[in-house]
Design an enzyme around this catalytic site. Structure first.
Site, short mmCIF file in Angstrom:
data_model
loop_
_atom_site.label_atom_id
_atom_site.label_comp_id
_atom_site.label_asym_id
_atom_site.label_seq_id
_atom_site.Cartn_x
_atom_site.Cartn_y
_atom_site.Cartn_z
N ARG A 34 0.81 -1.23 0.00
CA ARG A 34 0.00 0.00 0.00
C ARG A 34 0.83 1.26 0.00
NH1 ARG A 34 -4.68 -0.29 4.33
NH2 ARG A 34 -5.14 1.75 3.48
N GLY A 72 6.86 0.68 5.37
CA GLY A 72 7.75 -0.16 4.55
C GLY A 72 7.67 0.20 3.07
N CYS A 73 6.47 0.45 2.60
CA CYS A 73 6.27 0.77 1.18
C CYS A 73 6.88 2.13 0.84
CB CYS A 73 4.78 0.74 0.84
SG CYS A 73 4.05 -0.89 1.10
N THR A 74 6.79 3.07 1.78
CA THR A 74 7.38 4.39 1.57
C THR A 74 8.90 4.27 1.50
OG1 THR A 74 5.52 5.48 2.63
CG2 THR A 74 7.59 6.72 2.51
N ALA A 121 9.87 2.66 -1.85
CA ALA A 121 9.67 3.59 -2.98
C ALA A 121 10.72 4.70 -2.97
CB ALA A 121 8.26 4.18 -2.93
#
Length: 155
Positions: free
Chosen positions: A38, A43-45, A48
C-alpha cells in the site's frame, strides 16, 4: 508464483497519470517490477524512496522501475507528490495482474486470514523473460540487492 526463466505474463495497467502501460511497450528494456502492499505505509514508503534514490543507477543499467499495488491511480499520484518519488507506479485495482504473477496470496496477520500482496520484486530481461525473483522481500537493503543482481545478470 512466477519463476526464473518464465515468460513474464502480459499486462496493461494505468500509471499514476492514468496512462496505460503495457509490458509489450517495454520490450528491449530491463524491467524491475516490484509489488508492494500500500501507498503511504512505512515499509512501502521506504522501498519507494530507496528505488527513487537509486533510479539514476538503474537508468544507467538501461532498466525501468515499476511499482505495482492495488491502490488507485489517484492514491499513487498523492503518494508520488507527497514523497517526491521519481518512479512509475501502476494500479492493479482488480488484482488480476497480481494474481497472474502469483503475488496475490493468502496472508495472516494477528490471527486473521485475508488475501493481499506479498512484497515481491522481479527482474525481467529485454526479451520479456523473468531473470530474478525476490520473494517475501524485507525492505532493508533490498534495492541494493536488486541493483547488484541486475548488474550481475547483464555481464
Amino acid at each position: 508464483m512466477i519463476k526464473v526463466d518464465d515468460k513474464a505474463p502480459e499486462f496493461c495497467l494505468p500509471n499514476q497519470d492514468d496512462v496505460e502501460m503495457c509490458l509489450r511497450d517495454l520490450k528491449g528494456k530491463w524491467i524491475v517490477l516490484y509489488f508492494y502492499p500500500r501507498d503511504n505505509t512505512p515499509g512501502c514508503t521506504t522501498e519507494a524512496c530507496e528505488f527513487t534514490e537509486a533510479a539514476p543507477d538503474f537508468s544507467e543499467l538501461d532498466a525501468i522501475i515499476l511499482g505495482v499495488s492495488a491502490d488507485s491511480t489517484k492514491k499513487h499520484r498523492n503518494f508520488i507528490e507527497k514523497k517526491e518519488l521519481g518512479i512509475t507506479l501502476l494500479s492493479d485495482e482488480s488484482t488480476d495482474m497480481m494474481q497472474e504473477y502469483g503475488v496475490w496470496q493468502l496472508k495472516k496477520n494477528y490471527g486473521k486470514e485475508y488475501m493481499g500482496i506479498v512484497r515481491t520484486t522481479l527482474i525481467i530481461n529485454p526479451e520479456g523473460i523473468v531473470k530474478a525473483v525476490f520473494e517475501k522481500v524485507r525492505v532493508k537493503e533490498h534495492v541494493a540487492k536488486v541493483k547488484e543482481e541486475l548488474t550481475r545478470l547483464q555481464q
